[in-house]
Design a protein around this motif. Structure first.
Motif, PDB file in Angstrom:
ATOM      1  N   ILE A  64       0.829  -1.209   0.000  1.00  0.00           N
ATOM      2  CA  ILE A  64       0.000   0.000   0.000  1.00  0.00           C
ATOM      3  C   ILE A  64       0.863   1.259   0.000  1.00  0.00           C
ATOM      4  CG2 ILE A  64      -1.762   1.308   1.264  1.00  0.00           C
ATOM      5  CD1 ILE A  64      -2.760  -1.364   2.383  1.00  0.00           C
ATOM      6  N   PHE A  65       1.925   1.243   0.824  1.00  0.00           N
ATOM      7  CA  PHE A  65       2.817   2.402   0.932  1.00  0.00           C
ATOM      8  C   PHE A  65       3.492   2.699  -0.409  1.00  0.00           C
ATOM      9  CE2 PHE A  65       7.190   3.945   2.177  1.00  0.00           C
ATOM     10  CZ  PHE A  65       6.792   5.236   2.498  1.00  0.00           C
ATOM     11  N   ILE A  66       3.995   1.657  -1.072  1.00  0.00           N
ATOM     12  CA  ILE A  66       4.683   1.847  -2.350  1.00  0.00           C
ATOM     13  C   ILE A  66       3.718   2.325  -3.429  1.00  0.00           C
ATOM     14  CG2 ILE A  66       5.851   0.636  -4.233  1.00  0.00           C
ATOM     15  CD1 ILE A  66       7.655   1.316  -1.880  1.00  0.00           C
ATOM     16  N   ILE A  67       2.501   1.796  -3.435  1.00  0.00           N
ATOM     17  CA  ILE A  67       1.500   2.260  -4.402  1.00  0.00           C
ATOM     18  C   ILE A  67       1.224   3.752  -4.209  1.00  0.00           C
ATOM     19  CG2 ILE A  67      -0.941   2.105  -5.064  1.00  0.00           C
ATOM     20  CD1 ILE A  67      -0.747  -0.917  -4.589  1.00  0.00           C
ATOM     21  N   CYS A  68       1.128   4.182  -2.951  1.00  0.00           N
ATOM     22  CA  CYS A  68       0.927   5.602  -2.659  1.00  0.00           C
ATOM     23  C   CYS A  68       2.088   6.442  -3.195  1.00  0.00           C
ATOM     24  CB  CYS A  68       0.787   5.826  -1.152  1.00  0.00           C
ATOM     25  SG  CYS A  68      -0.732   5.194  -0.424  1.00  0.00           S
ATOM     26  N   LEU A  69       3.316   5.952  -3.020  1.00  0.00           N
ATOM     27  CA  LEU A  69       4.487   6.670  -3.521  1.00  0.00           C
ATOM     28  C   LEU A  69       4.510   6.695  -5.054  1.00  0.00           C
ATOM     29  CD1 LEU A  69       7.386   5.469  -1.156  1.00  0.00           C
ATOM     30  CD2 LEU A  69       6.074   7.598  -1.046  1.00  0.00           C
ATOM     31  N   MET A  70       4.099   5.608  -5.670  1.00  0.00           N
ATOM     32  CA  MET A  70       4.042   5.562  -7.134  1.00  0.00           C
ATOM     33  C   MET A  70       3.064   6.608  -7.669  1.00  0.00           C
ATOM     34  SD  MET A  70       3.987   1.458  -7.899  1.00  0.00           S
ATOM     35  CE  MET A  70       5.404   0.406  -7.581  1.00  0.00           C
ATOM     36  N   VAL A  71       1.904   6.683  -7.037  1.00  0.00           N
ATOM     37  CA  VAL A  71       0.896   7.675  -7.436  1.00  0.00           C
ATOM     38  C   VAL A  71       1.440   9.081  -7.219  1.00  0.00           C
ATOM     39  CG1 VAL A  71      -1.394   8.628  -6.920  1.00  0.00           C
ATOM     40  CG2 VAL A  71      -1.051   6.137  -7.005  1.00  0.00           C
ATOM     41  N   LEU A  72       2.075   9.302  -6.067  1.00  0.00           N
ATOM     42  CA  LEU A  72       2.658  10.609  -5.755  1.00  0.00           C
ATOM     43  C   LEU A  72       3.689  11.013  -6.811  1.00  0.00           C
ATOM     44  CD1 LEU A  72       3.138  12.978  -3.716  1.00  0.00           C
ATOM     45  CD2 LEU A  72       4.903  11.538  -2.674  1.00  0.00           C
ATOM     46  N   GLY A  73       4.615  10.119  -7.133  1.00  0.00           N
ATOM     47  CA  GLY A  73       5.650  10.416  -8.112  1.00  0.00           C
ATOM     48  C   GLY A  73       5.081  10.702  -9.486  1.00  0.00           C
ATOM     49  N   THR A  74       4.077   9.920  -9.886  1.00  0.00           N
ATOM     50  CA  THR A  74       3.456  10.105 -11.199  1.00  0.00           C
ATOM     51  C   THR A  74       2.731  11.440 -11.290  1.00  0.00           C
ATOM     52  OG1 THR A  74       3.164   7.712 -11.449  1.00  0.00           O
ATOM     53  CG2 THR A  74       1.817   9.141 -12.852  1.00  0.00           C
ATOM     54  N   VAL A  75       1.963  11.769 -10.256  1.00  0.00           N
ATOM     55  CA  VAL A  75       1.184  13.016 -10.250  1.00  0.00           C
ATOM     56  C   VAL A  75       2.115  14.233 -10.285  1.00  0.00           C
ATOM     57  CG1 VAL A  75      -0.354  14.485  -8.874  1.00  0.00           C
ATOM     58  CG2 VAL A  75      -0.846  12.042  -9.124  1.00  0.00           C
ATOM     59  N   ILE A  76       3.132  14.237  -9.418  1.00  0.00           N
ATOM     60  CA  ILE A  76       4.020  15.408  -9.356  1.00  0.00           C
ATOM     61  C   ILE A  76       4.835  15.547 -10.641  1.00  0.00           C
ATOM     62  CG2 ILE A  76       5.932  16.512  -8.134  1.00  0.00           C
ATOM     63  CD1 ILE A  76       4.962  15.280  -5.578  1.00  0.00           C
ATOM     64  N   SER A  77       5.283  14.432 -11.215  1.00  0.00           N
ATOM     65  CA  SER A  77       6.048  14.518 -12.464  1.00  0.00           C
ATOM     66  C   SER A  77       5.198  15.099 -13.589  1.00  0.00           C
ATOM     67  CB  SER A  77       6.591  13.143 -12.861  1.00  0.00           C
ATOM     68  OG  SER A  77       5.551  12.236 -13.159  1.00  0.00           O
ATOM     69  N   LYS A  78       3.893  14.801 -13.573  1.00  0.00           N
ATOM     70  CA  LYS A  78       2.990  15.387 -14.578  1.00  0.00           C
ATOM     71  C   LYS A  78       2.768  16.876 -14.313  1.00  0.00           C
ATOM     72  CE  LYS A  78       0.476  11.177 -15.832  1.00  0.00           C
ATOM     73  NZ  LYS A  78       1.005  11.158 -17.213  1.00  0.00           N
ATOM     74  N   LEU A  79       2.617  17.244 -13.033  1.00  0.00           N
ATOM     75  CA  LEU A  79       2.434  18.652 -12.682  1.00  0.00           C
ATOM     76  C   LEU A  79       3.660  19.479 -13.069  1.00  0.00           C
ATOM     77  CD1 LEU A  79       0.727  18.376  -9.158  1.00  0.00           C
ATOM     78  CD2 LEU A  79      -0.339  19.064 -11.319  1.00  0.00           C
ATOM     79  N   LEU A  80       4.846  18.871 -12.947  1.00  0.00           N
ATOM     80  CA  LEU A  80       6.089  19.565 -13.308  1.00  0.00           C
ATOM     81  C   LEU A  80       6.340  19.552 -14.816  1.00  0.00           C
ATOM     82  CD1 LEU A  80       8.484  18.252 -10.498  1.00  0.00           C
ATOM     83  CD2 LEU A  80       7.442  20.520 -10.662  1.00  0.00           C
ATOM     84  N   LYS A  81       5.494  18.791 -15.557  1.00  0.00           N
ATOM     85  CA  LYS A  81       5.597  18.690 -17.009  1.00  0.00           C
ATOM     86  C   LYS A  81       6.984  18.207 -17.457  1.00  0.00           C
ATOM     87  CE  LYS A  81       2.100  22.257 -17.753  1.00  0.00           C
ATOM     88  NZ  LYS A  81       1.790  23.578 -18.346  1.00  0.00           N
ATOM     89  N   LEU A  82       7.443  17.127 -16.816  1.00  0.00           N
ATOM     90  CA  LEU A  82       8.747  16.563 -17.130  1.00  0.00           C
ATOM     91  C   LEU A  82       8.662  15.706 -18.394  1.00  0.00           C
ATOM     92  CD1 LEU A  82       9.832  15.413 -13.547  1.00  0.00           C
ATOM     93  CD2 LEU A  82      10.255  17.613 -14.665  1.00  0.00           C
ATOM     94  N   ASN A  83       9.775  15.614 -19.125  1.00  0.00           N
ATOM     95  CA  ASN A  83       9.794  14.712 -20.272  1.00  0.00           C
ATOM     96  C   ASN A  83       9.886  13.271 -19.779  1.00  0.00           C
ATOM     97  OD1 ASN A  83      12.585  13.985 -19.841  1.00  0.00           O
ATOM     98  ND2 ASN A  83      13.202  15.888 -20.852  1.00  0.00           N
ATOM     99  N   ARG A  84       9.834  12.309 -20.689  1.00  0.00           N
ATOM    100  CA  ARG A  84       9.743  10.892 -20.289  1.00  0.00           C
ATOM    101  C   ARG A  84      10.943  10.457 -19.458  1.00  0.00           C
ATOM    102  NH1 ARG A  84       8.031   6.956 -25.120  1.00  0.00           N
ATOM    103  NH2 ARG A  84       8.044   5.501 -23.368  1.00  0.00           N
ATOM    104  N   ASN A  85      12.124  10.866 -19.872  1.00  0.00           N
ATOM    105  CA  ASN A  85      13.328  10.465 -19.137  1.00  0.00           C
ATOM    106  C   ASN A  85      13.367  11.079 -17.742  1.00  0.00           C
ATOM    107  OD1 ASN A  85      14.067   9.063 -21.393  1.00  0.00           O
ATOM    108  ND2 ASN A  85      15.879  10.276 -21.856  1.00  0.00           N
ATOM    109  N   GLN A  86      13.072  12.379 -17.656  1.00  0.00           N
ATOM    110  CA  GLN A  86      13.068  13.053 -16.357  1.00  0.00           C
ATOM    111  C   GLN A  86      11.988  12.474 -15.450  1.00  0.00           C
ATOM    112  OE1 GLN A  86      12.558  17.116 -17.706  1.00  0.00           O
ATOM    113  NE2 GLN A  86      14.721  17.595 -17.334  1.00  0.00           N
ATOM    114  N   ALA A  87      10.827  12.177 -16.034  1.00  0.00           N
ATOM    115  CA  ALA A  87       9.727  11.598 -15.245  1.00  0.00           C
ATOM    116  C   ALA A  87      10.114  10.238 -14.686  1.00  0.00           C
ATOM    117  CB  ALA A  87       8.469  11.481 -16.109  1.00  0.00           C
TER     118      ALA A  87
END
Length: 309
Positions: free
Chosen positions: A72-95
């Motif tokens: 559960i903890f890792i899934i939460c972190l995965m969601v967090l990382g995905t959401v913030i990387s999209k908000l920062l508008k990172l390219n695929r490699n940076q994301a």
């Protein structure tokens, strides 16, 4: 203040010294970093993963509870990382690097010493950390690898790349030999131990060599800062909520809370170098989060003693 000095001198300082050695050697000799990366990924790292999983013995009941929490903890972190990387508008490699920096935790050469230091009188604390190390190994060489490979490949190429990695084979073989209690002949065990013992030192020296090539002025940017906040601040906050929700208490709660605060895994940088996916960014994140963690981990240790000590 006592915890601050213990964490720094027993965990962070040794890591920084190894990074310094790697940086100095790189400036003097100009190593081939790709060759070092291949040595780590295809030889030293598989040996370390195999031995780590092969030797670990844990209580089945504790294992089920901890793994359920970790999923559960890792899934939460995965969601967090995905959401913030999209908000920062990172390219695929940076994301890919960003998501790995939030999800992949340095539970091994950082987490184990901290646990041994804090839970010397209670082996359960260290046992929990070992479970976390194994879980993080699995996440690193599945989710972490997928992030990096998928940023440059797609479809069957991703699956083919994963199946060809010796790390994956080592993980599966170690688990099977552990479950069925299969012994290792001494003439094989000795060289595998040599390789496994060399992993941490060579990995840290290689990371230091990477850092020697970086412009230190570029380390303070939005990607590195937000990833460090995600790993060292938001991670423990999520863990705290889950620990309360799942009703953990005592040493178990302390161990899980403290483990959530460790910095970004050095393996995220090693893999980024191997697959040539923003290796400089990955190395900067590892360095910055490791240094800052000296303060944040101390705070989390202090809070864990107040809450569950």
């Amino acid at each position: 203040m006592v915890y601050l000095s213990m964490v720094f001198f027993q965990v962070v300082a040794p890591i920084l010294i190894m990074l310094g050695i790697g940086a100095a050697l790189q400036l003097k000799f100009q190593f081939n970093l790709k060759a070092l990366s291949n040595l780590i990924t295809y030889c030293l790292m598989p040996a370390a993963v195999f031995i780590n999983i092969y030797e670990t013995k844990v209580n089945a009941e504790v294992l089920v509870q901890i793994v359920f929490y970790l999923v559960i903890f890792i899934i939460c972190l995965m969601v967090l990382g995905t959401v913030i990387s999209k908000l920062l508008k990172l390219n695929r490699n940076q994301a890919a690097i960003y998501k790995n920096s939030v999800v992949l935790i340095n539970s091994g050469n950082y987490g184990i010493p901290v646990s041994q230091m804090l839970f010397a009188a209670n082996p359960l604390g260290t046992s929990i950390q070992i479970i976390i190390v194994i879980f993080q190994n699995i996440i690193t060489y599945t989710y972490g690898l997928y992030n990096l490979i998928s940023s440059t490949k797609s479809g069957l190429d991703i699956l083919r790349s994963l199946l060809l990695l010796p790390i994956v084979h080592a993980l599966i073989l170690g688990a099977l030999m552990n479950i069925f209690d299969i012994g290792i002949p001494i003439f094989l065990r000795i060289p595998v131990d040599y390789l496994a013992n060399a992993f941490i030192s060579i990995a840290l020296i290689t990371l230091g060599a990477q850092l020697a090539q970086l412009d230190i002025k570029t380390i303070l940017n939005k990607v590195i800062l937000t990833s460090t906040i995600g790993r060292l601040v938001i991670g423990p906050i999520l863990a705290f909520g889950l620990i309360l929700l799942m009703g953990f208490d005592g040493v178990v709660a302390q161990s899980l809370f403290i483990a959530s605060a460790f910095p970004t895994s050095r393996n995220s940088s090693t893999l980024a170098l191997e697959y040539d996916v923003e290796p400089n960014l990955a190395a900067q994140i590892v360095l910055f989060s490791t240094v800052v963690s000296c303060i944040t981990v101390t705070i989390v240790i202090y809070l864990s003693n107040i809450l569950w000590g």
